[in-house]
Design a protein around this motif. Sequence first.
Motif, PDB file in Angstrom:
ATOM      1  N   ILE B 294      43.074  35.599  40.534  1.00 55.30           N
ATOM      2  CA  ILE B 294      43.524  36.921  40.973  1.00 55.30           C
ATOM      3  C   ILE B 294      42.338  37.770  41.415  1.00 55.30           C
ATOM      4  N   LEU B 332      40.582  45.669  31.917  1.00 58.28           N
ATOM      5  CA  LEU B 332      40.814  46.846  32.759  1.00 58.28           C
ATOM      6  C   LEU B 332      40.572  46.496  34.223  1.00 58.28           C
ATOM      7  N   PHE B 334      40.925  43.630  35.523  1.00 56.23           N
ATOM      8  CA  PHE B 334      42.059  42.794  35.937  1.00 56.23           C
ATOM      9  C   PHE B 334      43.264  43.652  36.305  1.00 56.23           C
ATOM     10  N   ILE B 335      43.574  44.648  35.462  1.00 61.20           N
ATOM     11  CA  ILE B 335      44.737  45.507  35.724  1.00 61.20           C
ATOM     12  C   ILE B 335      44.558  46.277  37.031  1.00 61.20           C
ATOM     13  N   VAL B 338      45.107  43.941  39.873  1.00 57.77           N
ATOM     14  CA  VAL B 338      46.512  43.623  40.132  1.00 57.77           C
ATOM     15  C   VAL B 338      47.216  44.789  40.815  1.00 57.77           C
ATOM     16  N   LEU B 339      46.870  46.026  40.371  1.00 55.21           N
ATOM     17  CA  LEU B 339      47.562  47.193  40.923  1.00 55.21           C
ATOM     18  C   LEU B 339      47.115  47.504  42.345  1.00 55.21           C
ATOM     19  N   PRO B 342      45.722  43.401  45.288  1.00 52.71           N
ATOM     20  CA  PRO B 342      46.460  42.175  44.960  1.00 52.71           C
ATOM     21  C   PRO B 342      45.938  40.949  45.699  1.00 52.71           C
TER      22      PRO B 342
END
Lengths: 498, 372
Positions: B294, B332, B334-335, B338-339, B342
């Motif tokens: 990701i 954090l 990673f989040i 993702v948000l 992407p």
Amino acid sequence: MNNNNKRRTYFISGFFVLLLVLIILAWQTLGTAPFVRTSLSGLTLGSLFFMVAAGLTLIFGLMDVLNFAHGSMFMLGAYMGWQFYTNPTFIFGTAPLWLAFATGVFLLPILKPFLIRLELSESWQNALPRLAYALMVVFLLIGLLGVNIMEMADTAMVAITTTVVSNPLSEIGPQEPISSFWIRPLALFLAGAMTAVGASKPGNKKEYATDENRSRNLIILAFLIITTIILTIFREALPVAVLLMNGNLRFALAILTAVLFGFMFGMVIEITFIRPLYQRHMFSILMTLGLAFVIGEVVHILWSPLAYQMVRPPFFAQPGKAETVWEWFQNGNATLNVFGVTFPTYRLFIIVLGLLMFVSLIILMTKTRMGMIIRAGVQDPEMVEALGINVRQVFTLVFALGVAMAALGGIGAAPFIPVQPLMGDQFLMQGFITVVLGGMGSYIGAFVGAITLGMARAFGDYFALRLSLSPAIAEASTVIIMIIVLLVRPSGLFGKKE
Amino acid sequence: MSEHKIQRRMTIRNLLQREKAFLIFILLMVAFPFVLGTITGTGINHGVTKFWQGQLIVFFVMAVVAMSYDLLIGYCGILSFGHAAFFGAGAYTTALLFTHWAPSFSTKYRIFIPGGGDITGILIFAFVILMAVLASVLVGLLFSATSVRLKGAYFAMLTLALAEALHILAKASDFIKWTGADEGLHGVPVPAWINPTQFRPRFYFIALVFLFVSYLFIRRFTNSPAGKVIIGTRENEERVRMIGYNPVTYRTLTFVVSAIFAGLAGAMFSMWNMSATHSMTSTVITVNALIMVILGGMGTLVGGIVGAGLLQAFSHFFYDWFGPRWPLMFGLIFIISVLFFPYGIVGTWRLKRLQIKEGWARLIALLAVKKE
């Protein structure tokens, strides 16, 4: 369709017949006493599994989000309840801060109708939210710099490591004096207000907001402000008052705290992290994974990776065995005689808690308008939206409800399972198995699946012990049950056909 | 994204021409131990140089894991949480065979080539690696067999359960005689010529070649006609079936290729650690692979390498900066990724690169107009 329904009915009845045969077989081979003991522990486990799985199944059924953070929510519920019961300094010490911020954010529905009507040039329309967010960061820094969260979090840890006999009040140390503390909630309130200003997009004519609920919103806002002020003033007195309370009442309040916390936490998580990702399903799963990771780490930081044992409330703690339920109610014994088997009363309480939750869930789902909307949403969310119902709001509510149920399971489990950062992982896995067994989106299925799984675990452990195998085999067997069910009938016992 | 380009015939030579950045990276990695060894003056098998080689070996192995995972999630569009099963199967097969089978076999039998050279060790090594690949391929086939019936979240859960079952078996005290249960297998007698503590540079170059070959192979695979069909199944499975390809066959192929490389990486990892522990089959491995892909960018392959490098660098430096709880920072990141990003680092860069090019073109056009 009809044929499918018939097959489902056959499948379910066959499943129950098989279960009955297995139960009778187990009874015959084990004898009454071990059978009762094992099935009671199975019911306890099943009841906990149900509390985790009910939220999972509703969230998946309605929004197709596989919530990998559900185990962490379970764990957080346990931590919150444990904190409240052992030493609530942390909860009451931080409550004014985040409540102030929430109050500020709640200005959004009140401010938005005014703000979007403003006549602003395009450059201002772009600049104003940015300015607001920048101010928010400044206010946040003013409010939060220098708050000693770690020390507040440590209080309950200290309380548990010192002897139980000593006065719990001795652990409550002095905090920042109110004369200098009052600025923090104020700054956080302003930070929340700035968030509301930024999020309402001032001057943007494409936005839409109604003004019809203004009086209701104002009442809620006033309530929030008053609560924040009260909590700020009595920040140091409240923990003492809670600790001086009767243990049973304190435990009931701890359950309430955990559930409330779960509800609000679920709302916040859904609005901030899950909502932007409904269009991209894979990413919502990844997001919950990341959340589980972060929540686990935050708990590690706050309470270090030790395992804590929560003291059982006095109603379940008096040494000695009660012969009847009435005797238990009078004395609060630790164990009770059930069909000639000595069984811990607290575990019976968990079974009752699970049953109560199941019944209230049934009432909520079948007797209220809310439940009707949820059931319709599980069937077809687009249609519900087309009928003029704000499905987004329902999503938020269901997510919050699911998290609250997981938190209830957490605080329920806390007095007999060590409270530690990884306590939710195992329950998450079992919750998944339960949900698959019962069928995604069906809460009745979750109940049946949870009880079956709990029984399988308990009897599996029992037989593993007898055949001198390791308990890992019993653990693996539940996983294997899930694999078989998924392959034979992916939609589970009560699930809708995909 | 690179699929938008006009397809040339895919030969290895064309491939090498297109992958200039990767080749430069490989050359840098080849030069790395020598350069660092000369700068610090310790020689390439000692001190700081040895330590950094160790870090890079783990990076190479994890990069292959990330790439094999990218093949599933990025190219085939399958969300699988069972990647640790491939990795663990490879690792455990290697460690088990080296511990329990190889010593007794080599004392009983010796195999010579006609000239008189002893090739027993090499044959054993080759056999163990082959078995590791076979084991992970079997797990991969099992996964793909279940994917016929299950889709999306159900499949994700099933793979999670299968990997969990393997994890439980690895931990179970019933097999303590073979697997060492909670402790795991330690001090695995890997062949002396590949011993990572004795011959660190040798292992380093083997790992580098492993990464290089894996990358070329997976890149070639994704650019092949079969790879195009696999990308097609990600985009629209019904249409692929309508055209006349069986999606199940191609999905199985993806699983097998992915499992081969993940299993090989597991074998490398267990040889590098000279051990196999149950943590190699835990979900942490899967989640790490996921985070790498990701962060780096799904469906880019290079993204997996970038992500693995970042993870390795973070885990080294974040510890110094943030103390023992560095994974929080990582979560954090990673989040946020993702948000807001992407497509990951590589994907976002490719998107922006196009925009930048367009911006340049517009600017040039504007200037040309002004000149007239």
